[in-house]
Design an enzyme around this catalytic site. Structure first.
Site, PDB file in Angstrom:
ATOM      1  N   GLY A 150      -7.242 -10.382  -1.387  1.00  0.00           N
ATOM      2  CA  GLY A 150      -6.850 -11.490  -0.516  1.00  0.00           C
ATOM      3  C   GLY A 150      -6.044 -12.475  -1.340  1.00  0.00           C
ATOM      4  O   GLY A 150      -6.443 -12.829  -2.449  1.00  0.00           O
ATOM      5  N   ALA A 151      -4.935 -12.924  -0.760  1.00  0.00           N
ATOM      6  CA  ALA A 151      -4.005 -13.761  -1.510  1.00  0.00           C
ATOM      7  C   ALA A 151      -4.680 -15.014  -2.062  1.00  0.00           C
ATOM      8  O   ALA A 151      -4.456 -15.403  -3.204  1.00  0.00           O
ATOM      9  CB  ALA A 151      -2.827 -14.135  -0.611  1.00  0.00           C
ATOM     10  N   ARG A 155      -0.178  -7.522 -10.210  1.00  0.00           N
ATOM     11  CA  ARG A 155       0.006  -7.035  -8.846  1.00  0.00           C
ATOM     12  C   ARG A 155       1.282  -7.596  -8.250  1.00  0.00           C
ATOM     13  O   ARG A 155       1.581  -8.777  -8.432  1.00  0.00           O
ATOM     14  CB  ARG A 155      -1.185  -7.485  -7.976  1.00  0.00           C
ATOM     15  CG  ARG A 155      -1.515  -6.460  -6.928  1.00  0.00           C
ATOM     16  CD  ARG A 155      -2.731  -6.793  -6.118  1.00  0.00           C
ATOM     17  NE  ARG A 155      -2.730  -5.924  -4.942  1.00  0.00           N
ATOM     18  CZ  ARG A 155      -3.483  -6.108  -3.871  1.00  0.00           C
ATOM     19  NH1 ARG A 155      -4.327  -7.115  -3.820  1.00  0.00           N
ATOM     20  NH2 ARG A 155      -3.413  -5.278  -2.857  1.00  0.00           N
ATOM     21  N   CYS A 209      -6.967  -6.271   9.798  1.00  0.00           N
ATOM     22  CA  CYS A 209      -7.373  -6.418   8.396  1.00  0.00           C
ATOM     23  C   CYS A 209      -8.342  -7.592   8.235  1.00  0.00           C
ATOM     24  O   CYS A 209      -9.001  -8.004   9.187  1.00  0.00           O
ATOM     25  CB  CYS A 209      -6.127  -6.598   7.507  1.00  0.00           C
ATOM     26  SG  CYS A 209      -6.457  -6.294   5.754  1.00  0.00           S
ATOM     27  N   SER A 234      -8.634 -11.555   6.624  1.00  0.00           N
ATOM     28  CA  SER A 234      -7.974 -12.710   6.015  1.00  0.00           C
ATOM     29  C   SER A 234      -8.970 -13.846   6.048  1.00  0.00           C
ATOM     30  O   SER A 234      -9.457 -14.217   7.119  1.00  0.00           O
ATOM     31  CB  SER A 234      -6.720 -13.084   6.826  1.00  0.00           C
ATOM     32  OG  SER A 234      -6.477 -14.472   6.732  1.00  0.00           O
ATOM     33  N   ASP A 286       0.458 -12.160   3.242  1.00  0.00           N
ATOM     34  CA  ASP A 286       0.440 -12.083   1.781  1.00  0.00           C
ATOM     35  C   ASP A 286       1.661 -12.756   1.182  1.00  0.00           C
ATOM     36  O   ASP A 286       1.593 -13.280   0.069  1.00  0.00           O
ATOM     37  CB  ASP A 286       0.336 -10.622   1.330  1.00  0.00           C
ATOM     38  CG  ASP A 286      -1.076 -10.094   1.548  1.00  0.00           C
ATOM     39  OD1 ASP A 286      -1.334  -9.519   2.622  1.00  0.00           O
ATOM     40  OD2 ASP A 286      -1.933 -10.319   0.672  1.00  0.00           O
ATOM     41  N   ASN A 334       2.421  -8.471   5.073  1.00  0.00           N
ATOM     42  CA  ASN A 334       0.967  -8.481   5.244  1.00  0.00           C
ATOM     43  C   ASN A 334       0.498  -7.030   5.251  1.00  0.00           C
ATOM     44  O   ASN A 334       1.297  -6.083   5.214  1.00  0.00           O
ATOM     45  CB  ASN A 334       0.595  -9.204   6.560  1.00  0.00           C
ATOM     46  CG  ASN A 334      -0.879  -9.557   6.639  1.00  0.00           C
ATOM     47  OD1 ASN A 334      -1.472  -9.996   5.665  1.00  0.00           O
ATOM     48  ND2 ASN A 334      -1.493  -9.315   7.785  1.00  0.00           N
ATOM     49  N   LYS A 335      -0.779  -6.856   5.285  1.00  0.00           N
ATOM     50  CA  LYS A 335      -1.426  -5.534   5.248  1.00  0.00           C
ATOM     51  C   LYS A 335      -0.679  -4.493   6.103  1.00  0.00           C
ATOM     52  O   LYS A 335      -0.269  -4.794   7.224  1.00  0.00           O
ATOM     53  CB  LYS A 335      -2.853  -5.717   5.783  1.00  0.00           C
ATOM     54  CG  LYS A 335      -3.636  -4.463   6.103  1.00  0.00           C
ATOM     55  CD  LYS A 335      -3.824  -3.502   4.939  1.00  0.00           C
ATOM     56  CE  LYS A 335      -4.441  -4.158   3.739  1.00  0.00           C
ATOM     57  NZ  LYS A 335      -4.546  -3.209   2.584  1.00  0.00           N
ATOM     58  N   LYS A 359       2.568 -19.350   0.244  1.00  0.00           N
ATOM     59  CA  LYS A 359       2.782 -17.902   0.208  1.00  0.00           C
ATOM     60  C   LYS A 359       4.275 -17.573   0.343  1.00  0.00           C
ATOM     61  O   LYS A 359       4.667 -16.415   0.254  1.00  0.00           O
ATOM     62  CB  LYS A 359       1.958 -17.217   1.295  1.00  0.00           C
ATOM     63  CG  LYS A 359       0.487 -17.156   0.894  1.00  0.00           C
ATOM     64  CD  LYS A 359      -0.335 -16.427   1.908  1.00  0.00           C
ATOM     65  CE  LYS A 359      -1.799 -16.456   1.514  1.00  0.00           C
ATOM     66  NZ  LYS A 359      -2.657 -16.172   2.685  1.00  0.00           N
TER      67      LYS A 359
END
Lengths: 306, 306, 306, 306, 306, 306
Positions: C19-20, C61, C129, C131, C198, C208-209, C234
């Protein structure tokens, strides 16, 4: 010509008879009356009277293929018979009329049976204008024990949506009425859209009350299934040959009685819904894609192409 | 509280005052009247009266950000001043009101100047409902010597389209009026769509008279440019913070006075047009994409975010 | 380099931190630890250590702009300070870290407040997902007394949707879990889609995912509002300069442990949702169209462009 | 009733037999076994047994028109025969079964021949789930010397995509496997999408494994041709009459065995792909638009409408 | 007026100078020449000459905002200076011109750097017409070691695509040339579309060579990213105030020299690409959504709004 | 083989004969000539010659189903006859040829009659390339007294649009010619788009001159009806069986005679217009949706499937 034909044509012209089915039934009955009252002495004279009646009825209103197909079929039955006696021909008009009406009634029942299966419990059905075929379908669904509610538009300029609302309330169906331009706001609440039809073209497009095309676009925007409920005989064979379905334009008075003099008021009664927006046509042959309507006519009512 | 405020709030509530601009002007005048008639002895009392007036005016109708922004701004001018004398504060209300009205008028003129350039000779302009900003723009185009015609919808349930039609005929503009649900049939004839706005959200969406969202969808379907004409102060700062713009629901009587008892009638006064359908917002800062409205507010009216 | 940095980078690489937000917090804490444990004697040595830590953390990452922006900001605070004493600089790292975390926390709260207003009673919210920002928002809505339910996808390959489901059940929210490819079937039941982010690019697109882009497309198809919930930090400033946001590709083992040898397994962790599908980004500055994200960054966090 | 029927119905119910073709074949074989083991003395008894077997088999699983059409056809062959001897009727079941299976096999071959021509060298074919008809087609293309590769989804919840992958690797076709929600990311690499079908409705819509509708939408978004490979006898005649094709909902355990108690898990096995997304149905009659499926049935298998 | 201005205006009119950058450079040089050759005695006389030159240059061709912005800026620098001596003012023209050209060159380099990052190895880039900014970008990508190929249209009527093809071949880039109407057939092979711009409006729309709007629509249909490469100073401030960007219509002879007399030939040089089709504008400020162009101008070149 | 066949095949190959109708007519005449000049002694020899002629003619050009269907039909008439005498068979070729040509002519007339009804007064018709069937239709409309104008593209690379323009001017129809890439700019002025066809596939897609697919997309974008005018015998039965309609690629010289050596020039002669963009196919059976073309072939020309 028999007075019945003139009176009927007049009543159709003045919108005293409304709805494709009612117009067809009235015309059929006028033909029957004409035949009964006819003073024709010969087949030739009788046929001439029928042809004149056809012309009068056809001229009464554009966009009425069901009526036209009915009249054409009944007259063709007379023409096909080899009989010469007027009495026999009169009888022929009468039996053909009965048969056509019986088939029409059977189609309506079949459509209601099929369409009722599309209504699931707790659904919200959206409709526009008034169609006796649609309300018959909803009545059948109610009889089949389905619980559902309906949103209907008021349908300017002559508020046919109010007739729909009254009929549905009489069936004890929860009904919500909105102005036409609120359709987009309420489409999100709908599960299914069902409308009637005045005519279907060889391209598979549907002519129906002004606003129907917009409703279809809105249903498409919100990914809601959009069904047209129609007897196959609303198919207009003239469209195969390139004719545009005529869009009747009615009196400005329906919209604004005491409008300023210089104001142009345009009042088309119908619009065109393209086949792309129509999930299915619910007809006496089942649920079909509008794209194959002409092929379905070919194996069901091939006489229409003669 | 001054009677003027109560009366004005009442008139707004009953739709005797209509149109975002007129509502804002009425509220400003009510504040002026309140200030003049005030029997407040202290700044505190005076401010309290203003705040009560604000609450009353805000409660009169949802979806009126122009009026709210006007009231907020005038009261903030009082609050910012260090003055204690009621007479001076009264004066402050008066000058602030005048300034706001002057700016509003200047915005209207600027919008008309800009928008008029979008009207080319022989264009057919499509509009919906009645907006004084839109008719002012069209009047300017006429004064600029442009030849054009207008199609307008009747705009159910209360037929504001008739007001638009009358104003345009008075300007000697050829005008055609249609029922709302004929919009799709006539969109093909239009070159340009222009509508007003009641509110603009932080997402860049526009709240306007019920049916506007459909008109925008139809314009998009037919690849016709769709413009919203609006003073920037119709931007609603509450939407930045997540509030939905409220959609006022009005009396069923507007739709059908003698409706059957069990019938549900829904009468939302507005709908939402998403930014994707809007080519540009024509405002006092020029023609802008609705996507950047919040940024434009930041450098033009940053006080709105305080 | 401090062990904390190496360990943290490792844990991020192995997805032990996910998770960001969590990744950013871990990196900040590692920097603090580094500063505290530093044996640097001079500002120069100290800065060098920080820069090495930055490189290590950045390499852990791809697609982690929040962490990168955090690290960049903390180090920039050190660089901007004229101080030469290592102790003072250590202190500076510590206060900057605290401040960043505090702001991050404040953003999360602000987002939850704003987003909660979008949840109306009886709504069905669709999410994908896991968050922490989304679940915090839903938790706030629950605390605000809203009654709603949630549909969430299981989110293959590592089933983060199950975490979401557990957290929501713990909040006593009615929750339905489906496989990812059932999203289209259940989108019709949803009123609102909310997902996390993300990264956000200068074009206004959201990373995002994997699967988020499809959910957005489905929401668009069914005319359901689609919101992204995200701290503004972000935003990835590298995308302004043309860099593509990197899409991390993870181990095939996550998808099929004992797969046939010759089978190619592709496992991208993220995808791109274009701005056109996003109704709004719910961030600490309010609800904004993604199109103006870079402009919002300019007046809120202009240091990001330095 | 013969044990074979009960056992087969059971195996179908438990998904031990999967894929529309395999289910149909199993049911046919069960009917054959029933006929052979029958202790019926009269035609009447024999027919009753068959009808009971039909009811048992039909109840085993929704959405299996191929099996239903097979069973219906075989039983109708018995009913049409005037024979009274049980031995002769048993023989009739056997020859009808053989004929049906032979035709089914011929259809599969014909479909493979036709479909193989759509695969050009260097194409990337995208598929979803497992369909023996699709893999047979790809195997034919391979035999025809085509060089191509395949992307397939894993197809949650029961990973049929892995079966597809294994079969393709066995054919020496380069195969890439992805999670279902990565389909949008990989659609850009595909040249052609081919999927199987479980049922086809009278509207021309296709019922297939959950996720197929999304794949079709994604293919449409990226302008990639989307083909459905199907024997015509997957057409469900009940849909002509208005019935919705039932979407079987399977055990939550397939998705999450040890899910939290309060969690609702929804597990529909299929979804609907609208005809608009389908470039063509590759069937034993060639490549046809789904819009004309009912008409094709009329001249190929008219008995289905009896 | 100096001959240089007349000659330059003439060359622009006759398309001997082409491309927005080249036109701007020529106009700047003409102003410099004018200033140097001026026989003006006073500031007033000098300014008058400049204004006349501006009028002449502006009249030479519609749709040239870069040239207009350049001329406006240089003249404004003279006007802002308080100097009275003609020699000093001449110097001012010269330094302003140099500065503008330097900035223009820097923008071009910056755009190439940013855009080059969008080109990945093995990509196929699609372009239309000829743009020196686009070919510079591609040249930069080549220098950055990227391997890619290009598809370009021939660009009727005057075949600027051939110039693009020649320049790319000179850079050793594999290049394919097609007729304009084959763009849809080859769009499927492209990974990225990049075109130049002649003007950008306040709505975020781009005016570029006729055919660009179609290319954008085709890219959208096939889900391919579409980028516009442009210096920000191609923004036309007149569009903020409502002016339509003029679309120059050129000689029919370009299309068909010996056309039949009665044939109407229409030859617009440009068309409009709506912002919705544009993924990003690659400019000296980075990659931005076209929707925020006016806001970007506000903080980068606010003088343009004076 | 008769020289006529070789010469005709050659002329077709070199595009000296152009247009699907002309190619078919030339091939038919070549067959007639072959039959007349034949020195065959037996039916077997005669048939062999015909088959060789067929092979030669088929090889002359891809994408010519009308010619192929003509040749197939004439030869099948010979094969079906039980005659053994060569003279009788020669006669048979001659009568079959005449009959085919007569039917082709009748189809053309019927199409013109039907299509002419679609042209209303004051319409602007948009067309692409040159089609003798389209110009015949427009000529019929002119004879029917319709007043309309036409916009046609020049149609690169070989400017067939100029032929269309000349023919229309000769009919005294107001005609505007534009470059292909200006189609989007002028589509807003059109009321109706009509194009010809080279082939129709079993999916209902139309193969026609390169650029047609784009014109169809543009018509769809602007909500303008798009019709294809075609004899049904342009249906290609090979597409039923999976074959792709081949897209002929012609000489680069047509595009750029003195192109740089390394430049790749691609010159496909045709493209594919998907059925979704086609409102109707105007053929000898009336106006039909392209979706039902294969069904129409079944009841009109079932021999094509033999």
């Amino acid at each position: 010509m028999a007075k019945a034909v003139r009176v009927t044509a007049d009543r159709i012209r003045k919108l005293e008879v409304q709805g494709a089915r009612n117009v067809a039934i009235a015309a059929i009955k006028a033909l029957e009356a004409l035949a009964e009252e006819s003073s024709a002495k010969t087949r030739k004279e009788f046929t001439k009277e029928l042809k004149e009646a056809q012309a009068t009825l056809f001229a009464s209103r554009a966009t009425e293929p069901l009526m036209r197909n009915a009249v054409r079929w009944i007259i063709s039955q007379v023409e096909k018979s080899g009989e010469e006696k007027v009495a026999t021909l009169t009888k022929r008009v009468s039996t053909s009329s009965s048969q056509f009406l019986k088939n029409l009634e059977a189609s309506k029942e079949r459509i209601a049976e099929i369409g009722s299966k599309r209504i699931l419990n707790n659904m919200v059905v959206f409709t526009h204008c008034h169609s006796s075929t649609v309300t018959h379908l909803l009545s059948k669904a109610k009889k089949d024990g389905k619980t559902f509610e309906v949103i209907c538009t008021e349908t300017r300029p002559v508020f046919q949506g109010r007739i729909t609302a009254k009929e549905l309330l009489a069936l004890d169906v929860k009904t919500t009425l909105i102005v036409d331009s609120a359709a987009r706001s309420f489409m999100r609440n709908a599960d299914l859209v069902i409308v009637g039809a005045d005519a279907i073209t060889s391209e598979g497009n549907v002519i129906n009350k002004i606003g129907t095309g917009t409703i279809a676009l809105l249903a498409n925007e919100a990914r809601k299934p959009f069904y047209v409920v129609s007897e196959l005989l609303k198919f207009d064979p003239a469209t195969v040959c390139g004719d545009y379905e005529q869009i009747e334009e009615r009196s400005p008075d329906e919209i604004w009685k005491d409008a300023p003099e210089k104001l142009v008021i345009r009042n088309p009664a119908f619009d065109v819904t393209r086949r792309d927006f129509i999930h299915g046509v619910i007809c006496e042959e089942g649920i079909i894609p509008p794209h194959s309507i002409k092929e379905v006519m070919h194996h069901k009512y091939s006489w229409i192409f003669e």
